[in-house]
Design a protein around this motif. Sequence first.
Motif, PDB file in Angstrom:
ATOM      1  N   MET A   1       0.817  -1.218   0.000  1.00  0.00           N
ATOM      2  CA  MET A   1       0.000   0.000   0.000  1.00  0.00           C
ATOM      3  C   MET A   1       0.849   1.265   0.000  1.00  0.00           C
ATOM      4  SD  MET A   1      -3.218  -0.678   2.509  1.00  0.00           S
ATOM      5  CE  MET A   1      -3.910  -2.322   2.579  1.00  0.00           C
ATOM      6  N   GLU A   2       1.927   1.263   0.742  1.00  0.00           N
ATOM      7  CA  GLU A   2       2.773   2.455   0.822  1.00  0.00           C
ATOM      8  C   GLU A   2       3.240   2.884  -0.564  1.00  0.00           C
ATOM      9  OE1 GLU A   2       5.902   1.457   3.477  1.00  0.00           O
ATOM     10  OE2 GLU A   2       4.695   1.709   5.288  1.00  0.00           O
ATOM     11  N   THR A   3       3.709   1.927  -1.344  1.00  0.00           N
ATOM     12  CA  THR A   3       4.175   2.255  -2.692  1.00  0.00           C
ATOM     13  C   THR A   3       3.012   2.570  -3.623  1.00  0.00           C
ATOM     14  OG1 THR A   3       6.268   1.060  -2.618  1.00  0.00           O
ATOM     15  CG2 THR A   3       5.226   1.263  -4.760  1.00  0.00           C
TER      16      THR A   3
ATOM     17  N   MET B   1      -5.034   1.547   6.785  1.00  0.00           N
ATOM     18  CA  MET B   1      -4.279   2.226   5.737  1.00  0.00           C
ATOM     19  C   MET B   1      -5.005   2.259   4.399  1.00  0.00           C
ATOM     20  SD  MET B   1      -0.339   0.965   6.194  1.00  0.00           S
ATOM     21  CE  MET B   1       0.125   1.764   4.645  1.00  0.00           C
ATOM     22  N   ALA B   2      -5.866   1.278   4.153  1.00  0.00           N
ATOM     23  CA  ALA B   2      -6.473   1.119   2.834  1.00  0.00           C
ATOM     24  C   ALA B   2      -7.482   2.217   2.528  1.00  0.00           C
ATOM     25  CB  ALA B   2      -7.143  -0.246   2.747  1.00  0.00           C
ATOM     26  N   ASP B   3      -7.720   2.419   1.236  1.00  0.00           N
ATOM     27  CA  ASP B   3      -8.755   3.359   0.815  1.00  0.00           C
ATOM     28  C   ASP B   3     -10.146   2.793   1.061  1.00  0.00           C
ATOM     29  OD1 ASP B   3      -7.148   5.601  -0.621  1.00  0.00           O
ATOM     30  OD2 ASP B   3      -6.294   3.738  -1.365  1.00  0.00           O
TER      31      ASP B   3
ATOM     32  N   ALA C   1      -8.235  -3.268   0.724  1.00  0.00           N
ATOM     33  CA  ALA C   1      -7.768  -4.297   1.650  1.00  0.00           C
ATOM     34  C   ALA C   1      -8.847  -5.343   1.842  1.00  0.00           C
ATOM     35  CB  ALA C   1      -7.395  -3.679   2.997  1.00  0.00           C
ATOM     36  N   VAL C   2      -8.435  -6.540   2.198  1.00  0.00           N
ATOM     37  CA  VAL C   2      -9.367  -7.567   2.635  1.00  0.00           C
ATOM     38  C   VAL C   2      -8.984  -7.944   4.065  1.00  0.00           C
ATOM     39  CG1 VAL C   2      -9.901  -8.460   0.351  1.00  0.00           C
ATOM     40  CG2 VAL C   2      -7.929  -9.366   1.576  1.00  0.00           C
TER      41      VAL C   2
END
Length: 644
Positions: A18-20, A44-46, A30-31
């Motif tokens: 995710m960072e990249t 962190m996920a959208d 994300a799941v």
Amino acid sequence: MFDTILIANRGEIACRVMETAQAMGVRCVAVYSDADRAAKHVAMADTAVHIGGSAPADSYLRGEVIIQAALDTGAQAIHPGYGFLSENPDFVDAVEAAGLVFIGPSAKAIRAMGLKDAAKALMVEAGVPVVPGYHGADQDDALLAAEADKIGYPVLIKAVAGGGGKGMRLVEAADGFQAALESARSEAKTAFGNADVLVEKFVTKPRHIEVQVFGDGKKAVHLFERDCSLQRRHQKVIEEAPAPGMTPEMREAMGQAAVTAAEAIGYAGAGTIEFIVDGSGGLQTDGFFFMEMNTRLQVEHPVTEAITGVDLVAWQLRVAAGEGLPLRQDELSIHGHAFEARLYAEDVPKGFLPATGTLTHLQFTPACRADSGVRAGDTISPFYDPMIAKVIVHGDTREIALSRLRAALTGCEVAGTVTNLAFLGALAAHEGFAAGDVDTGLIARDIDDLTQAPEVEPRQAALAGMAALSLLDPAGGAGFTLWQPLRRAVGLTWGGEDHLLQVQVVSADHQIWTVDGTEVVAQRIGGRWSLGGQQAAAVSVAEGRVTVFDGYGLVFDVIDPLARAAGGHGDGNLIEAPMPGLVRVVDAKVGQTVTKGDRLAVLEAMKMEHSLLAARDGVVAEVLAQAGDQVEAGVALVRLEPEA
């Protein structure tokens, strides 16, 4: 480039991807399982999609549910991370059948490298060196034994579908071959559903050196090597890049062999070619042999990123989106040296057993890169790998990088679960490792020295006592009410033993502690405490436990007076004060008949009220204190009549 991808994984690798991706402007889905509802990668996920129960089989291994989540959220591609479905060719086929892109190699390439025997036969055909051995389909016992004789002992029996050391047995002589064969087959059948094995020559001083490759389906390049020889039970512990002692000729030979292997299967994306290297006579161009290919991003990829300046996840996204290789081989070079240490929640003295627990404190030094999927307050779950973080450092030379690794490990602050941090620190300080004299047997040979429990110094125990009594902050040190004593005590447990620590509070900035007969002076100057002339380390206090972050973290349990002493001491006739404090209430009266467990008095200490209970049935003979008395530890408060 994709505008949305789904990451079919969890923990630190999901966060890493995710960072990249988010830095590239790519939306991330994300799941998560039941156990991961509040996990870092979800935050962190959208957007995030729940996919099932806590066990991997009920969530992260449910390919059809993950694919549907990608379709429902508008993702064009799925990044598998590593583990779970990352090397499952059937999942790749299903992803592509759904009209999505799999960010990784083709199903055909994964299948080509999925079985060790077939992969080695393919490598022989491509001209890549392999360890002398038998990789055939005929699994007759007598044939395998004859092949072992032909190869020459010692030999390794290895499961063809194996990994992580399962289904692997070292055989020193012919008379032990049959028993080892039966054991390896049984374990392989249980772990992989496939009992077939291969037999190989055992390299006497083996080093595990792997080469990072990257392909676009037609051409491939290598991003140099990583040494992963520091292993425990075939599991990597500390990795580094480049490999110590590597020569230009050896690097060229291994790199070319790795590229040949990748191009032989039309490889696309990031992959690793693992070699076993004979280190007994130094690194020689005829002394390395293909072991297997990992058709995914590796856990230890950050050390390659550190020495090349390449973001491998960015490369994965670009190539999966249809671009060619971002750089040619002659545009890649090595800059400095890097190490990665795997920090786990595991109980080292108990044989490195995986541990669980809530991380009450978690902090890393800014001087390192810490890839982590957990935060302070998160729980290490029993359902997944207990990794806390990967601690990565880089330096201009190996010596500088190793010094930074030691400092980074010392600077790690973890509380709430047992960890392998001290073990990692011992490895980083190992004389042979520092000299670059490494092989896969190093840890096993020196395991006793590497797992010695640290000795607690009196100043460290005194610091734990200060934290337990809230004497570290200005309010705790200076805000005494009239009843509070100048002398206090606290019971702490460490090293499996109980200790009673006593302190004389001279002033808000001056304390004198006694720890097992040793006096420790604590002074605060300029707002900073020092004990025994050394600056105090950071501490964490949570749930009756104090962690002192000196070295690799020392844990002290605060003795609960209710659990240890509320019922009285000695023969049960005397009910004593378990610690210095203020007598708040006296319930007992002379001549009163009491029953075991009845409250006789209440002592206020350590900012809490402690009920002192009758240790047995009896009659009150004397009441030796009254409400408002300030008493020391061990002072008798109530005495019962002797038992008849």
